[in-house]
Design a protein around this motif. Structure first.
Motif, PDB file in Angstrom:
ATOM      1  N   LEU B  34       0.825  -1.212   0.000  1.00  0.00           N
ATOM      2  CA  LEU B  34       0.000   0.000   0.000  1.00  0.00           C
ATOM      3  C   LEU B  34       0.861   1.265   0.000  1.00  0.00           C
ATOM      4  O   LEU B  34       0.798   2.074  -0.920  1.00  0.00           O
ATOM      5  N   ALA B  38       2.429   3.358  -3.448  1.00  0.00           N
ATOM      6  CA  ALA B  38       1.938   4.707  -3.747  1.00  0.00           C
ATOM      7  C   ALA B  38       3.061   5.732  -3.801  1.00  0.00           C
ATOM      8  O   ALA B  38       3.115   6.562  -4.697  1.00  0.00           O
ATOM      9  N   SER B  82      -3.960  14.537   1.222  1.00  0.00           N
ATOM     10  CA  SER B  82      -3.429  15.711   0.508  1.00  0.00           C
ATOM     11  C   SER B  82      -3.167  16.840   1.495  1.00  0.00           C
ATOM     12  O   SER B  82      -2.157  17.555   1.409  1.00  0.00           O
ATOM     13  N   LYS B 118      -6.168   3.306   1.187  1.00  0.00           N
ATOM     14  CA  LYS B 118      -5.505   3.422  -0.119  1.00  0.00           C
ATOM     15  C   LYS B 118      -5.880   4.735  -0.798  1.00  0.00           C
ATOM     16  O   LYS B 118      -5.026   5.408  -1.387  1.00  0.00           O
ATOM     17  N   ARG B 119      -7.122   5.111  -0.695  1.00  0.00           N
ATOM     18  CA  ARG B 119      -7.562   6.370  -1.308  1.00  0.00           C
ATOM     19  C   ARG B 119      -6.798   7.553  -0.705  1.00  0.00           C
ATOM     20  O   ARG B 119      -6.356   8.462  -1.408  1.00  0.00           O
ATOM     21  N   ASP B 122      -3.039   7.303  -1.745  1.00  0.00           N
ATOM     22  CA  ASP B 122      -2.882   7.687  -3.154  1.00  0.00           C
ATOM     23  C   ASP B 122      -2.994   9.200  -3.318  1.00  0.00           C
ATOM     24  O   ASP B 122      -2.257   9.823  -4.091  1.00  0.00           O
ATOM     25  N   SER B 123      -3.918   9.794  -2.586  1.00  0.00           N
ATOM     26  CA  SER B 123      -4.096  11.242  -2.660  1.00  0.00           C
ATOM     27  C   SER B 123      -2.860  11.961  -2.123  1.00  0.00           C
ATOM     28  O   SER B 123      -2.399  12.975  -2.669  1.00  0.00           O
ATOM     29  N   ALA B 125       0.168  10.683  -2.107  1.00  0.00           N
ATOM     30  CA  ALA B 125       1.252  10.478  -3.073  1.00  0.00           C
ATOM     31  C   ALA B 125       1.099  11.432  -4.253  1.00  0.00           C
ATOM     32  O   ALA B 125       2.081  11.999  -4.739  1.00  0.00           O
ATOM     33  N   ALA B 126      -0.134  11.637  -4.698  1.00  0.00           N
ATOM     34  CA  ALA B 126      -0.371  12.551  -5.828  1.00  0.00           C
ATOM     35  C   ALA B 126       0.007  13.981  -5.435  1.00  0.00           C
ATOM     36  O   ALA B 126       0.646  14.704  -6.203  1.00  0.00           O
ATOM     37  N   ARG B 129       3.803  14.238  -5.313  1.00  0.00           N
ATOM     38  CA  ARG B 129       4.384  14.298  -6.661  1.00  0.00           C
ATOM     39  C   ARG B 129       4.138  15.651  -7.304  1.00  0.00           C
ATOM     40  O   ARG B 129       5.034  16.229  -7.915  1.00  0.00           O
TER      41      ARG B 129
END
Lengths: 347, 347
Positions: B34, B38, B82, B118-119, B122-123, B125-126, B129
């Motif tokens: 996980l 990510a 985020s 995970k949501r 992932d948020s 990680a986004a 980035r």
């Protein structure tokens, strides 16, 4: 900054309330009268959202973070405050770095007694001073009663690695010596016996301590240290499996060489635990080049935190990356990872 | 590292269990499948207890930490993931630093759905980035159901300050200009309207965003920037009071100059809030030398995140360190700190 609150914080009888986390006057007062008073240093006194720090020219930086949710918050030999300092200093030190600064994020539960918070923060400040690693910046949040559990502390450490030092869990090679800095299992047994309200004849105290001084002595003694790791959650067995996996090697240990205090043995028997899987907070595993082992071991034994250091085995070539153990009865068994939830909230 | 788990994590239907925090095989699997999946980057791939980082030679380091306990975890315009990236990047940027690396400490509640985790990851990680600031090290703990609240994330950032840049909340001087990068109140309204399940005709989205690009543009335009601060918890009013106190000055604001979106005005009226005290996560206050104000304002307006930047007032000499406001009706009032628990768990 001049204080301009109507009355001082009632540390003796007061409790954390939601206002202490809302970012207004109450939050500022809690920070000043409790946190800054304890951690006082030039960096915190800057009073900004972050701390501006001095670092050696050209240094390689190391950063490590750890959340501390130990239950109970106070145990023989320490508390969540000292643990949060030692745990993160040790993670930085295990990268071969000299720890320089700590950041601390507190998540407090509404209703938590300020007196207990002060005790934790004071313990944290004392541990930080003793280690020479100041808490330079922090944050405090408050969650409603029943949405937290007293105090959670996440600490982050930064440190610098000296030129020529290259320590990583990926560096173990077949033939290397596996060293252990002392007896295992004290921290886990101290926390669990407090949690289960067990009274043993001899109290087992946590071994929680900052290991960066020991690491510095070892690195000064030899350039043959390849891996450093502190066997915390999951214990010695899990840590060695992690290294075996990361380095793509096996290990062969001698059961008889692994030191365990008799009172820890007894407590583990009562609690149904294997000391190999019980957390430590003041011990380290070192993997060294074969010809460096004697010098590193001597340096460890010459340091107060490594007086009981021993060689517990060797690194082997093994495509299965098994950690195996020669038992005291002459057999051999595979020492697996900790599986499942054997010991939750131990750090 | 080769995966050697019996079956992959069931992200769709699985839940966090105590074993995911115990440091054994389950914890390693959660981290790999996980978190590492990510955040994937060269630092995390080192796989050690901390990350070894490259930093510019001779740099001054900045370190900031922030716990994120926002409730609800998901809201219009963002989520705790985020937010935990933006909040800490902004704290580093407000010291005048270029943010380089993030560390993340997760405290998970037993039973939390892995799909939601995970949501969030992932948020995160986004956001990391998009900002160009990698999460280089982390930690995960699990607490029993009812001892946490889904997910708490403490992030710590490090960054470097360029030579000649000296930003601090203590640097404001009488006569300086007070600039604001845009409209206020969106983040707090977005979180509260989701928490209270209020439906407005127009959804207000959080302004959560990383501001380091805007800061870089401002610092490149002028060396007259003295204070930077993001008005998060406690809102603009509290942030200005903090600066006034830290710099030992007063401020005089023009109410009419402070931009608030009509839908935020409307929501605040319904919620009984004053936008001045409502949290922002994508706005900054800058205090500049009087002769630098025009250049800084122009640089802000030329950046997408400062398009609505305005001058909202001036720094005054005031031994009482009052923040005062000329109201739209021609009067003058003191704008005090947020007091009490008006808006808990907003970030």
């Amino acid at each position: 900054m001049k204080k301009d609150y109507i009355r001082p914080l009632d540390i003796r009888h007061g409790r954390v309330d939601m206002g202490h986390g809302a970012g207004g006057r109450a939050a500022a007062q809690l920070i000043e009268e409790l946190f800054l008073a304890a951690f006082d240093n030039e960096y915190l006194r800057q009073g900004d959202d972050g701390a501006a720090l001095a670092i050696p020219v050209g240094a390689r930086l190391v950063m490590a973070t750890d959340g501390h949710v130990v239950s109970p918050l106070f145990f023989a030999g320490g508390d969540v405050g000292s643990l949060s300092v030692h745990g993160t200093i040790n993670d930085v030190a295990m990268c071969g770095a000299v720890p320089l600064y700590l950041a601390a994020s507190f998540i407090l539960e509404e209703g938590f007694p300020l007196a207990d918070l002060k005790r934790i923060v004071d313990s944290m400040a004392a541990a930080s001073r003793a280690a020479g690693v100041p808490v330079v910046t922090g944050d405090t949040k408050v969650v409603e009663k029943g949405k937290g559990d007293g105090v959670f502390i996440s600490t982050t450490g930064v440190g610098v690695v000296a030129a020529g030092v290259h320590i990583s869990g990926a560096n173990a090679r077949p033939g290397d010596a596996v060293l252990l800095s002392g007896t295992i299992g004290e921290h886990g047994v101290a926390v669990l016996s407090k949690r289960e309200s067990l009274d043993f004849e001899t109290t087992v105290a946590s071994d929680s301590v900052a290991l960066h001084g020991l690491v510095a002595a070892m690195l000064a003694a030899s350039d043959g240290v390849r891996v450093l790791r502190d066997p915390t959650r999951g214990g010695l067995a899990t840590t060695l499996n992690e290294i075996a996996r990361q380095s793509n090697v096996g290990m062969l240990l001698e059961e008889a060489a692994i030191p365990v205090l008799p009172q820890v043995e007894a407590a583990c028997e009562l609690l149904g635990l294997d000391p190999l899987y019980v957390a430590n907070e003041g011990k380290l595993v070192a993997i060294c080049a074969p010809d460096a082992a004697e010098a590193v071991l001597a340096a460890m034994r010459a340091h107060p935190l490594g007086a009981n250091a021993v060689r517990i085995g060797s690194v082997t070539e093994d495509p299965h990356r098994f950690v195996q153990m020669e038992t005291s009865f002459g057999g051999r068994r595979v020492v697996d990872w900790l599986s499942g939830e054997q010991l939750p909230r131990i750090c």
